[in-house]
Design an enzyme around this catalytic site. Structure first.
Site, short mmCIF file in Angstrom:
data_model
loop_
_atom_site.label_atom_id
_atom_site.label_comp_id
_atom_site.label_asym_id
_atom_site.label_seq_id
_atom_site.Cartn_x
_atom_site.Cartn_y
_atom_site.Cartn_z
CB THR A 13 26.64 8.98 68.91
OG1 THR A 13 26.64 8.52 70.27
CG2 THR A 13 26.56 10.49 68.90
CD GLU A 65 30.79 6.15 73.51
OE1 GLU A 65 31.47 6.24 72.49
OE2 GLU A 65 29.62 5.73 73.53
CG ASP A 112 27.34 3.59 74.50
OD1 ASP A 112 27.15 4.83 74.47
OD2 ASP A 112 27.83 2.96 73.55
CG ASP A 164 30.39 0.31 71.69
OD1 ASP A 164 29.76 1.33 72.00
OD2 ASP A 164 31.48 0.33 71.10
CB ILE A 175 23.39 7.84 72.68
CG1 ILE A 175 22.50 8.79 73.49
CG2 ILE A 175 22.73 7.55 71.32
CD1 ILE A 175 22.22 10.11 72.79
CG ASP A 176 25.93 1.34 70.87
OD1 ASP A 176 26.98 1.91 70.52
OD2 ASP A 176 25.65 0.19 70.53
#
Length: 288
Positions: free
Chosen positions: A101, A75, A96, A226, A98-99
């Site tokens: 954020t 990402e 990802d 995601d 941190i999905d």
């Protein structure tokens, strides 16, 4: 000769890096609120933090060291658009860091790291780890789905009246985008859905569907990183993951670049498709 693929090795490496990434995320989560930048200029609703960038750099570096010939899409490092050429047959890790954020910045506990491996354009390994709730979901194609080592399965709800359904509002704040989202919610509520949820992380949402604590998840405007790992977790937990606009066409399984996704058991997905608005889909969510 065709490269021999060792899925167990890929999974164990993915779990190993997910655990270290999770420690980084949890340490930051326990600090006072994070500073952040916005990716979308003035509107400031698409957020990124230093932790996102550090976690992605760590994952890339570690996996590249183990698998120097593989491709990587993440990402925070991906530039340019996403289209049907973004993914090839090459082994490709989709990350990802941190999905969720926005959740992370606000210290709302639905945050996770998502790591998926695609080979021949198909996800074959998926790991999603929420370090705040200490939930580690994993799946390998053909081998089932697991939460913290225990097998999981999607729920059995067949009708909307038995179903709790989740979706996310995403970043589209155009009049047509908002109208479309609200039409879908109105349709589900009018059709007697038991309840609705919105938790702002597709990876956790998909895993919640796989675990059976939510019955279905849909979203328009979703990014490949995601959903790549989560969609395998759902499928391996006995669920289906579809493109809600192409469901009648078995020759077109879900393509990661379209930005559309629907997940649940087959019955509940059919019930949701019947209710979703297929006429007012904003142009940029209509591309195939």
């Amino acid at each position: 000769a065709m490269e021999e693929h060792n899925y167990d090795l890929y999974l164990s490496k993915a779990v190993e890096v997910a655990k270290v990434a999770a420690e980084m995320i949890k340490a930051a989560f326990e600090e006072p609120r994070s500073a952040f930048q916005t990716k979308d200029g003035q509107t400031g609703i698409d957020l990124v933090t230093k932790t996102d960038q550090q976690v992605e750099a760590y994952i890339f570096e570690t996996l590249k060291h183990s698998f120097p010939t593989h491709r990587f899409v993440g990402e925070e490092s991906h530039t340019g658009g996403i289209n049907s050429d973004t993914f090839t047959d090459e082994p490709t890790w989709i990350i990802d860091p941190i999905d969720g954020t926005t959740n992370f910045v606000h210290r709302y506990p639905f945050v996770c790291v998502s790591i998926a491996l695609m080979i021949n354009r198909e996800v074959v390994v998926g790991v999603v780890y929420n370090p705040v709730l200490e939930e580690l979901f994993r799946a390998v194609k053909g081998c089932g789905a697991f939460l913290n080592g225990k097998p999981i399965h999607v729920a059995s709800a067949r009708t909307l009246s038995e179903a709790v359904i989740t979706t996310n509002v995403g970043y589209n704040r155009t009049a047509s985008g908002i109208a479309f989202m609200l039409n879908n919610l109105r349709g589900l509520l009018g059709a007697g859905v038991r309840s609705l949820r919105s938790q702002g992380t597709a990876a956790c949402d998909l895993c919640s569907v796989a675990l059976g604590r939510l019955d279905a998840f849909y979203e328009y405007g979703i990014k490949p990183w995601d959903i790549a790992a989560g969609l395998l977790v759902v499928r391996e937990a006995g669920g289906v993951v579809l493109d809600p606009m192409r469901t009648a066409d078995p020759a077109h399984p879900l393509a990661l670049h379209t930005g559309r996704v629907l997940a649940g058991n087959a019955d509940i997905c059919r019930a949701v498709i019947d209710v979703l608005d297929h006429t007012n889909v904003p142009e940029h969510w209509r591309q195939l």
